[in-house]
Write a protein that holds these residues in place. Structure first.
Motif, PDB file in Angstrom:
ATOM      1  N   PRO A 160      30.211  70.591  57.558  1.00 33.61           N
ATOM      2  CA  PRO A 160      30.302  69.645  58.680  1.00 33.61           C
ATOM      3  C   PRO A 160      29.878  68.240  58.259  1.00 33.61           C
ATOM      4  O   PRO A 160      28.809  68.046  57.677  1.00 33.61           O
ATOM      5  CB  PRO A 160      29.326  70.234  59.706  1.00 33.61           C
ATOM      6  N   GLY A 161      30.747  67.268  58.498  1.00 33.95           N
ATOM      7  CA  GLY A 161      30.454  65.875  58.170  1.00 33.95           C
ATOM      8  C   GLY A 161      30.548  65.536  56.697  1.00 33.95           C
ATOM      9  O   GLY A 161      30.296  64.392  56.307  1.00 33.95           O
ATOM     10  N   GLU A 162      30.912  66.494  55.859  1.00 29.96           N
ATOM     11  CA  GLU A 162      30.962  66.246  54.413  1.00 29.96           C
ATOM     12  C   GLU A 162      32.150  65.365  54.045  1.00 29.96           C
ATOM     13  O   GLU A 162      33.253  65.518  54.581  1.00 29.96           O
ATOM     14  CB  GLU A 162      31.046  67.564  53.645  1.00 29.96           C
ATOM     15  N   LYS A 163      31.908  64.446  53.104  1.00 32.25           N
ATOM     16  CA  LYS A 163      32.945  63.557  52.596  1.00 32.25           C
ATOM     17  C   LYS A 163      33.177  63.849  51.117  1.00 32.25           C
ATOM     18  O   LYS A 163      32.234  64.127  50.377  1.00 32.25           O
ATOM     19  CB  LYS A 163      32.551  62.087  52.757  1.00 32.25           C
ATOM     20  N   LYS A 164      34.427  63.771  50.689  1.00 31.80           N
ATOM     21  CA  LYS A 164      34.777  64.009  49.293  1.00 31.80           C
ATOM     22  C   LYS A 164      35.867  63.030  48.870  1.00 31.80           C
ATOM     23  O   LYS A 164      36.593  62.487  49.702  1.00 31.80           O
ATOM     24  CB  LYS A 164      35.305  65.435  49.089  1.00 31.80           C
ATOM     25  N   GLN A 165      35.946  62.830  47.571  1.00 30.93           N
ATOM     26  CA  GLN A 165      37.066  62.096  46.976  1.00 30.93           C
ATOM     27  C   GLN A 165      37.663  62.967  45.882  1.00 30.93           C
ATOM     28  O   GLN A 165      36.939  63.540  45.075  1.00 30.93           O
ATOM     29  CB  GLN A 165      36.607  60.772  46.363  1.00 30.93           C
ATOM     30  N   TRP A 166      39.003  63.061  45.861  1.00 28.84           N
ATOM     31  CA  TRP A 166      39.682  63.827  44.827  1.00 28.84           C
ATOM     32  C   TRP A 166      40.817  62.996  44.249  1.00 28.84           C
ATOM     33  O   TRP A 166      41.462  62.215  44.964  1.00 28.84           O
ATOM     34  CB  TRP A 166      40.226  65.140  45.388  1.00 28.84           C
ATOM     35  N   PRO A 167      41.080  63.146  42.968  1.00 24.08           N
ATOM     36  CA  PRO A 167      42.108  62.314  42.324  1.00 24.08           C
ATOM     37  C   PRO A 167      43.489  62.952  42.309  1.00 24.08           C
ATOM     38  O   PRO A 167      43.636  64.176  42.366  1.00 24.08           O
ATOM     39  CB  PRO A 167      41.577  62.207  40.885  1.00 24.08           C
ATOM     40  N   VAL A 168      44.478  62.099  42.210  1.00 23.74           N
ATOM     41  CA  VAL A 168      45.835  62.509  41.848  1.00 23.74           C
ATOM     42  C   VAL A 168      46.163  61.736  40.573  1.00 23.74           C
ATOM     43  O   VAL A 168      46.175  60.504  40.576  1.00 23.74           O
ATOM     44  CB  VAL A 168      46.868  62.185  42.943  1.00 23.74           C
ATOM     45  N   VAL A 169      46.381  62.463  39.489  1.00 24.82           N
ATOM     46  CA  VAL A 169      46.736  61.850  38.206  1.00 24.82           C
ATOM     47  C   VAL A 169      48.217  62.129  37.980  1.00 24.82           C
ATOM     48  O   VAL A 169      48.638  63.286  38.016  1.00 24.82           O
ATOM     49  CB  VAL A 169      45.896  62.436  37.051  1.00 24.82           C
ATOM     50  N   PHE A 170      48.997  61.088  37.756  1.00 25.73           N
ATOM     51  CA  PHE A 170      50.441  61.290  37.694  1.00 25.73           C
ATOM     52  C   PHE A 170      51.097  60.398  36.653  1.00 25.73           C
ATOM     53  O   PHE A 170      50.545  59.378  36.229  1.00 25.73           O
ATOM     54  CB  PHE A 170      51.076  61.041  39.067  1.00 25.73           C
ATOM     55  N   VAL A 171      52.296  60.809  36.263  1.00 24.34           N
ATOM     56  CA  VAL A 171      53.155  60.030  35.365  1.00 24.34           C
ATOM     57  C   VAL A 171      54.569  60.108  35.917  1.00 24.34           C
ATOM     58  O   VAL A 171      55.050  61.185  36.277  1.00 24.34           O
ATOM     59  CB  VAL A 171      53.144  60.593  33.926  1.00 24.34           C
ATOM     60  N   ILE A 172      55.236  58.973  35.989  1.00 24.81           N
ATOM     61  CA  ILE A 172      56.637  58.948  36.415  1.00 24.81           C
ATOM     62  C   ILE A 172      57.529  59.021  35.183  1.00 24.81           C
ATOM     63  O   ILE A 172      57.383  58.206  34.264  1.00 24.81           O
ATOM     64  CB  ILE A 172      56.948  57.689  37.234  1.00 24.81           C
ATOM     65  N   ASP A 173      58.417  59.981  35.167  1.00 24.87           N
ATOM     66  CA  ASP A 173      59.311  60.188  34.033  1.00 24.87           C
ATOM     67  C   ASP A 173      60.226  58.969  33.865  1.00 24.87           C
ATOM     68  O   ASP A 173      60.870  58.536  34.824  1.00 24.87           O
ATOM     69  CB  ASP A 173      60.157  61.441  34.281  1.00 24.87           C
ATOM     70  N   PRO A 174      60.291  58.408  32.655  1.00 29.66           N
ATOM     71  CA  PRO A 174      61.186  57.266  32.424  1.00 29.66           C
ATOM     72  C   PRO A 174      62.658  57.574  32.694  1.00 29.66           C
ATOM     73  O   PRO A 174      63.470  56.658  32.806  1.00 29.66           O
ATOM     74  CB  PRO A 174      60.968  56.947  30.934  1.00 29.66           C
ATOM     75  N   LYS A 175      63.019  58.865  32.822  1.00 29.87           N
ATOM     76  CA  LYS A 175      64.403  59.240  33.114  1.00 29.87           C
ATOM     77  C   LYS A 175      64.770  59.037  34.578  1.00 29.87           C
ATOM     78  O   LYS A 175      65.918  59.251  34.966  1.00 29.87           O
ATOM     79  CB  LYS A 175      64.635  60.700  32.723  1.00 29.87           C
ATOM     80  N   LEU A 176      63.804  58.630  35.400  1.00 23.80           N
ATOM     81  CA  LEU A 176      64.087  58.348  36.799  1.00 23.80           C
ATOM     82  C   LEU A 176      65.196  57.304  36.901  1.00 23.80           C
ATOM     83  O   LEU A 176      65.222  56.333  36.141  1.00 23.80           O
ATOM     84  CB  LEU A 176      62.823  57.823  37.482  1.00 23.80           C
ATOM     85  N   ALA A 177      66.107  57.515  37.844  1.00 23.66           N
ATOM     86  CA  ALA A 177      67.251  56.613  38.012  1.00 23.66           C
ATOM     87  C   ALA A 177      66.802  55.160  38.128  1.00 23.66           C
ATOM     88  O   ALA A 177      65.804  54.848  38.783  1.00 23.66           O
ATOM     89  CB  ALA A 177      68.049  57.019  39.248  1.00 23.66           C
ATOM     90  N   LYS A 178      67.544  54.275  37.488  1.00 23.07           N
ATOM     91  CA  LYS A 178      67.184  52.851  37.422  1.00 23.07           C
ATOM     92  C   LYS A 178      67.144  52.188  38.796  1.00 23.07           C
ATOM     93  O   LYS A 178      66.432  51.214  39.004  1.00 23.07           O
ATOM     94  CB  LYS A 178      68.190  52.099  36.540  1.00 23.07           C
ATOM     95  N   ASP A 179      67.933  52.717  39.756  1.00 20.12           N
ATOM     96  CA  ASP A 179      67.989  52.065  41.062  1.00 20.12           C
ATOM     97  C   ASP A 179      66.810  52.435  41.966  1.00 20.12           C
ATOM     98  O   ASP A 179      66.666  51.892  43.060  1.00 20.12           O
ATOM     99  CB  ASP A 179      69.305  52.394  41.772  1.00 20.12           C
ATOM    100  N   VAL A 180      65.944  53.347  41.510  1.00 20.93           N
ATOM    101  CA  VAL A 180      64.756  53.694  42.296  1.00 20.93           C
ATOM    102  C   VAL A 180      63.627  52.748  41.906  1.00 20.93           C
ATOM    103  O   VAL A 180      63.138  52.773  40.784  1.00 20.93           O
ATOM    104  CB  VAL A 180      64.329  55.158  42.047  1.00 20.93           C
ATOM    105  N   THR A 181      63.226  51.917  42.830  1.00 22.13           N
ATOM    106  CA  THR A 181      62.167  50.933  42.567  1.00 22.13           C
ATOM    107  C   THR A 181      60.912  51.187  43.396  1.00 22.13           C
ATOM    108  O   THR A 181      59.879  50.582  43.149  1.00 22.13           O
ATOM    109  CB  THR A 181      62.673  49.515  42.867  1.00 22.13           C
ATOM    110  N   THR A 182      61.021  52.082  44.405  1.00 19.02           N
ATOM    111  CA  THR A 182      59.882  52.421  45.248  1.00 19.02           C
ATOM    112  C   THR A 182      59.849  53.925  45.476  1.00 19.02           C
ATOM    113  O   THR A 182      60.873  54.528  45.771  1.00 19.02           O
ATOM    114  CB  THR A 182      59.947  51.704  46.611  1.00 19.02           C
ATOM    115  N   ILE A 183      58.674  54.513  45.305  1.00 19.85           N
ATOM    116  CA  ILE A 183      58.473  55.934  45.584  1.00 19.85           C
ATOM    117  C   ILE A 183      57.319  56.063  46.558  1.00 19.85           C
ATOM    118  O   ILE A 183      56.279  55.418  46.387  1.00 19.85           O
ATOM    119  CB  ILE A 183      58.151  56.730  44.305  1.00 19.85           C
TER     120      ILE A 183
END
Length: 201
Positions: free
Chosen positions: A147-170
């Motif tokens: 009850p009332g506890e706060k936490k922080q957790w990470p998301v570690v990610f890499v976007i593959d360079p093969k992603l389509a060139k027209d995608v500029t926002t994810i």
């Protein structure tokens, strides 16, 4: 007498060969690292850094496979299903494909009872999902907060360079829900950040 002399000579040759093989094997590791650093082929052999809040002690960091010619905006969206406060520490970041990045998410149980919860991720546009590689994510596990506890957790990610060139926002979107309740559908991530910093409904 020739036979013992011949055997001794053969033994010496075998000792030299064995010693040479041992020395070559011992030298392979620094040689491999030097080659990888020079060519940039193996991104996992190029140093380490601490990831804040990570369950892992250390994670590989430096990456020479980064496509610095492209910049993608990654937006972070958070949705709570139940009595939680759930939000990303930042609303967005600029990322180069191939670059390892970390974003922190903040959680708070505002109930007066212990609760366990899990998150479901989603991506927009949908085609980005196959190229958004999460190396560490709280969505892989269930978590219990007092009850009332706060936490922080990470998301570690890499976007593959093969992603389509027209995608500029994810947009990376999460729905955080109580374990044991009805599992919600995966969030429909919309372009533009609309995280809920208060108690979800």
């Amino acid at each position: 007498m020739a036979a013992p002399r011949h055997n001794l000579l053969m033994f010496k040759k075998l000792v030299v060969v064995a010693a040479g093989m041992f020395a070559f094997g011992y030298a392979l590791v620094p040689m491999y690292k030097a080659i990888c650093e020079f060519t940039g082929i193996n991104i996992l052999a190029l140093g380490e850094r601490e990831i804040p809040g990570s369950g892992n002690a250390r994670a590989k960091a430096k990456n020479t496979q980064v496509d610095a010619s492209r910049t993608i905006t990654v937006e972070f969206d958070a949705n709570a299903r139940g009595p939680w406060k759930f939000k990303p520490a930042q609303s967005s970041m600029q990322v180069h494909p191939g670059e390892m990045m970390t974003v922190m998410y903040e959680f708070e149980n505002v109930q007066d009872r212990v609760m366990s919860a899990q998150a479901i991720p989603s991506y927009a546009p949908r085609q980005a999902a196959a190229h958004f590689n999460k190396l560490e994510c709280f969505c892989f596990n269930q978590y219990t907060l007092a009850p009332g506890e706060k936490k922080q957790w990470p998301v570690v990610f890499v976007i593959d360079p093969k992603l389509a060139k027209d995608v500029t926002t994810i947009t990376l979107s999460y729905t955080f829900f109580e374990v044991g309740s009805k599992t919600p559908a995966a969030p429909t991530a919309a372009l533009g950040v609309s995280y809920k910093s208060g108690v979800g409904v």
